[in-house]
Structure formats: C-alpha cells, structure tokens
Design a protein around this motif. Sequence first.
Motif, mmCIF file in Angstrom:
data_model
loop_
_atom_site.group_PDB
_atom_site.id
_atom_site.type_symbol
_atom_site.label_atom_id
_atom_site.label_comp_id
_atom_site.label_asym_id
_atom_site.label_seq_id
_atom_site.Cartn_x
_atom_site.Cartn_y
_atom_site.Cartn_z
ATOM 1 N N UNK A 238 0.822 -1.214 0.000
ATOM 2 C CA UNK A 238 0.000 0.000 0.000
ATOM 3 C C UNK A 238 0.857 1.265 0.000
ATOM 4 N N UNK A 239 1.938 1.241 0.765
ATOM 5 C CA UNK A 239 2.758 2.436 0.939
ATOM 6 C C UNK A 239 3.562 2.768 -0.308
ATOM 7 N N UNK B 112 2.919 10.845 -5.015
ATOM 8 C CA UNK B 112 2.837 10.935 -3.563
ATOM 9 C C UNK B 112 1.734 10.025 -3.049
ATOM 10 N N UNK B 113 1.918 9.510 -1.843
ATOM 11 C CA UNK B 113 0.895 8.686 -1.201
ATOM 12 C C UNK B 113 -0.188 9.605 -0.647
ATOM 13 N N UNK C 137 -4.476 6.742 2.220
ATOM 14 C CA UNK C 137 -3.635 5.544 2.114
ATOM 15 C C UNK C 137 -2.566 5.535 3.201
ATOM 16 N N UNK C 138 -2.029 6.701 3.523
ATOM 17 C CA UNK C 138 -1.002 6.766 4.574
ATOM 18 C C UNK C 138 -1.577 6.363 5.926
ATOM 19 N N UNK C 139 -2.801 6.821 6.241
ATOM 20 C CA UNK C 139 -3.429 6.426 7.502
ATOM 21 C C UNK C 139 -3.752 4.941 7.512
ATOM 22 N N UNK C 140 -4.149 4.400 6.357
ATOM 23 C CA UNK C 140 -4.413 2.958 6.282
ATOM 24 C C UNK C 140 -3.145 2.157 6.544
ATOM 25 N N UNK C 141 -2.025 2.636 5.994
ATOM 26 C CA UNK C 141 -0.745 1.967 6.220
ATOM 27 C C UNK C 141 -0.381 1.989 7.697
ATOM 28 N N UNK D 188 6.756 10.010 -0.784
ATOM 29 C CA UNK D 188 6.977 9.595 -2.166
ATOM 30 C C UNK D 188 6.613 8.134 -2.364
ATOM 31 N N UNK D 189 5.944 7.841 -3.463
ATOM 32 C CA UNK D 189 5.734 6.461 -3.858
ATOM 33 C C UNK D 189 7.006 5.958 -4.540
#
Length: 265
Positions: A22-23, A128-129, A133-137, A181-182
Amino acid sequence: MDLTGWVPTGVAWCLVLLAGVLRLGGGRARPRGKALLPVDVGMLRGGSRGAAQTALAELYLVGAVEAGFRQTVRGVVDRLPPHGSSAVARAQYAVLYRQMHPRRLRDYERVGDALAQTARELERAGLLVSAKRRWAVRALLLPVFAAAPVQAASGGRAAVWLWLALLADVAAVALWVRPRRTSRGAALLARLRLDHAGTRRATEQGDPGALLLSVALFGAPALRAQLPRFTEESGLLTRPPRVPMERSGRGGWHETSGGCGGCGG
C-alpha cells in the motif's frame, strides 16, 4: 526448532508486507497533462516544507521578496510575482503584509490551501501517497509493534522468532517514517537529480531558473551553497522564534507567533 511461537511473528510480517504494498504503490496514476514546476519537485523532495522553501526562493529570484530584520522575509511592494509563478509562491507573497519568519507563512490558510492543492495533484499522478492511504498503512503497522513483546511474553524456546519479530518492528518503523513519495515518485526524483546535476553550479546572476530547480531538487545544501546570503539573513533553514519579536521606534515591526487564517489575501 520450536514452531509454536511463529503466530505473532507471522502475523506481523503479513501486516508489514501488506503495508509495504500500500505504501509504495500509491494507487492508480493519472496523467498530469503538464510538466512539473520547481515547487512540485520541492514537494516531491521535501513535502510541504520543501515546496514552501522552493516557492520562497522563487519569489526572491524574481525580486518579489527580500530578507528582513533578524531572520525574517518581507515582500517588495512594487515587484509582484510575474505571470506563471506557482500558486504557492503567489499565496506566500499575498500574506507577506509584514516581516515574518519564513516558516510562519505556512500558518496561513491561503498558503496551506496552495500547498495542499500541489500535494493533491502529485497524489493523482501517483507520485505521492494520499493521506487516506497513509493512515491505512499506519493502521496496519500499529499491531506490528506489539509482535516482539508478545513473542517475548509467550516464552517460546526458539530465539529465531523473537529476532524475526524485532526485524518486523524495524521494517514497520522504516515504512512509518518514509517520505510520502511512492516508488514511482522516488524513481522520478532520482532521475531528475541525475539529469539536472549541473544545476548545482548555477548562480543567481547566471541562470536563476536552473538555480531554482537546484533548490527544488537538493534542498538545504543548494540553499547554503548557491543562495548563502539570502538563506542566512532570512532564516530560511532555521526554526521560528518561540517568543514573538518586537521592535519599536520608526519603521517598527513585529512578528506574531501564528497566522491569521486567510487574512492578507
């Protein structure tokens, strides 16, 4: 080998792997339809701080701002940002109705909105994430930090499971603090730095456009080496003062400790 203690470690690694996918993935990318601006590159390199620093350097190089008293910046009233300036640069100039420390500019709603819009465009491009998605990670990673304590408390005889649990913790920390950054964004930034390595020799008088790109790509080292006077006198790389500063007398000014929403726009 005692296999009874693999459960917490196995679950931890499954969560780490899922969080990693995901990240680093960043979701489906959409074509931007336009080239990256230096402020976009600054956001890709250093997040909101990197974009704000790049935008302030952009304003300085066109003569719209200058260093003020005691590590502050101030707008030059008769030098508006030219057409084509970034939205972040225009927002920062609009709120500079008095001298202030560069980092204070991000306290203003107008500047924050411009930075958020820049980030959203890079998210849509898959560079960028996204915040969701960042909170899910991070939600996936939280249980991982309990793996080693649970493993130690289980009293398993095989130390290998405890070491693997500790390694899962290390991997979780690396994913937690990783820049937004992805993998696609990281590859693009690395390619831009390689392709434009020569910008690190650009000067303010010779090629200000290349100098601005150098600031966007390399951040603090470029600011110190290529814009040393402005960087030092404006406090661009320093922390803002904890106590508001005041100066009385003719030409007096003061700096408040925070923004005032959308005022000055």
